[in-house]
Design a protein around this motif. Sequence first.
Motif, short mmCIF file in Angstrom:
data_model
loop_
_atom_site.label_atom_id
_atom_site.label_comp_id
_atom_site.label_asym_id
_atom_site.label_seq_id
_atom_site.Cartn_x
_atom_site.Cartn_y
_atom_site.Cartn_z
N ILE A 92 0.85 -1.20 0.00
CA ILE A 92 0.00 0.00 0.00
C ILE A 92 0.88 1.25 0.00
N LEU A 93 1.94 1.23 0.80
CA LEU A 93 2.84 2.39 0.84
C LEU A 93 3.64 2.57 -0.45
N SER A 94 3.77 1.51 -1.23
CA SER A 94 4.52 1.64 -2.49
C SER A 94 3.75 2.44 -3.54
N PHE A 95 2.48 2.68 -3.33
CA PHE A 95 1.69 3.50 -4.25
C PHE A 95 1.85 5.00 -3.97
N THR A 96 2.49 5.34 -2.89
CA THR A 96 2.70 6.76 -2.57
C THR A 96 3.97 7.25 -3.27
N PRO A 97 4.09 8.56 -3.46
CA PRO A 97 5.30 9.07 -4.13
C PRO A 97 6.56 8.99 -3.28
N LEU A 98 6.43 8.68 -2.00
CA LEU A 98 7.59 8.58 -1.12
C LEU A 98 8.34 7.25 -1.28
N SER A 99 7.73 6.29 -1.94
CA SER A 99 8.31 4.96 -2.04
C SER A 99 9.47 4.93 -3.04
N PRO A 100 10.60 4.31 -2.63
CA PRO A 100 11.73 4.21 -3.57
C PRO A 100 11.55 3.07 -4.58
N TYR A 101 10.60 2.19 -4.35
CA TYR A 101 10.39 1.04 -5.22
C TYR A 101 9.14 1.25 -6.06
N SER A 102 9.04 0.52 -7.14
CA SER A 102 7.81 0.58 -7.94
C SER A 102 6.74 -0.26 -7.24
N SER A 103 5.51 0.06 -7.52
CA SER A 103 4.42 -0.64 -6.83
C SER A 103 4.33 -2.09 -7.28
N ILE A 104 4.65 -2.39 -8.52
CA ILE A 104 4.56 -3.76 -9.01
C ILE A 104 5.58 -4.67 -8.32
N SER A 105 6.71 -4.13 -7.92
CA SER A 105 7.73 -4.96 -7.25
C SER A 105 7.30 -5.37 -5.84
N ASN A 106 6.35 -4.68 -5.25
CA ASN A 106 5.84 -5.06 -3.93
C ASN A 106 4.54 -5.84 -4.01
N VAL A 107 3.70 -5.52 -4.98
CA VAL A 107 2.38 -6.14 -5.05
C VAL A 107 2.48 -7.55 -5.64
N LEU A 108 3.29 -7.73 -6.68
CA LEU A 108 3.35 -9.02 -7.37
C LEU A 108 3.80 -10.17 -6.46
N PRO A 109 4.87 -10.04 -5.68
CA PRO A 109 5.23 -11.17 -4.79
C PRO A 109 4.15 -11.47 -3.75
N LEU A 110 3.50 -10.43 -3.25
CA LEU A 110 2.42 -10.64 -2.26
C LEU A 110 1.27 -11.41 -2.89
N VAL A 111 0.86 -11.03 -4.09
CA VAL A 111 -0.24 -11.70 -4.77
C VAL A 111 0.12 -13.14 -5.09
N VAL A 112 1.36 -13.40 -5.51
CA VAL A 112 1.78 -14.77 -5.83
C VAL A 112 1.78 -15.65 -4.58
N VAL A 113 2.31 -15.15 -3.48
CA VAL A 113 2.36 -15.94 -2.24
C VAL A 113 0.96 -16.21 -1.70
N ILE A 114 0.13 -15.19 -1.66
CA ILE A 114 -1.23 -15.37 -1.14
C ILE A 114 -2.04 -16.25 -2.08
N GLY A 115 -1.89 -16.07 -3.38
CA GLY A 115 -2.61 -16.92 -4.34
C GLY A 115 -2.21 -18.38 -4.24
N ALA A 116 -0.90 -18.66 -4.08
CA ALA A 116 -0.45 -20.04 -3.95
C ALA A 116 -0.98 -20.67 -2.66
N MET A 118 -3.71 -19.77 -1.00
CA MET A 118 -5.15 -19.96 -1.14
C MET A 118 -5.46 -21.17 -2.03
N GLY A 119 -4.66 -21.37 -3.08
CA GLY A 119 -4.84 -22.54 -3.94
C GLY A 119 -4.59 -23.83 -3.18
N LYS A 120 -3.56 -23.83 -2.34
CA LYS A 120 -3.25 -25.01 -1.52
C LYS A 120 -4.39 -25.32 -0.55
N GLU A 121 -4.94 -24.28 0.07
CA GLU A 121 -6.07 -24.47 0.99
C GLU A 121 -7.31 -24.96 0.26
#
Length: 130
Positions: A92-116, A118-121
């Motif tokens: 969420i903080l990566s969407f602000t202009p203060l973030s040194p990283y791009s938002s995709i670099s923080n959101v994509l790993p989170l979505v992959v881990v949570i999706g995997a 949830m699929g296992k469950e």
Amino acid sequence: MAGGRRKKQHFSRIHAFTCGKASFRGDHSLIGAPGFSRVVYCNDPECFEASLLNYGGNYVRSTKYTLATFFPKSLFEQFRRVANFYFLICAILSFTPLSPYSSISNVLPLVVVIGATMGKEAVEDWKRKK
């Protein structure tokens, strides 16, 4: 020993401690009075008394999710973990202009881990249902 013989007490005639009197007289009209048991109808859904009391069924569900509740419950379970919640805040903080990283670099790993996870469950719950 002065006195005489004491009368012997027969415990087989005592029922529910009603002063030594036998409480069953063969008359079923006294059922429900003190000293009598309840009449229970087990596994007899056609019984009149059982239909009046509207007992619940004996259905047992061993699965954790249903089709309608899988997504909300699973997301709740995922974000109860501190690590997932931490990475959600970072995403969420990566969407602000203060973030040194791009938002995709923080959101994509989170979505992959949570999706995997949830699929296992989902697979585990499906196997549990079968």
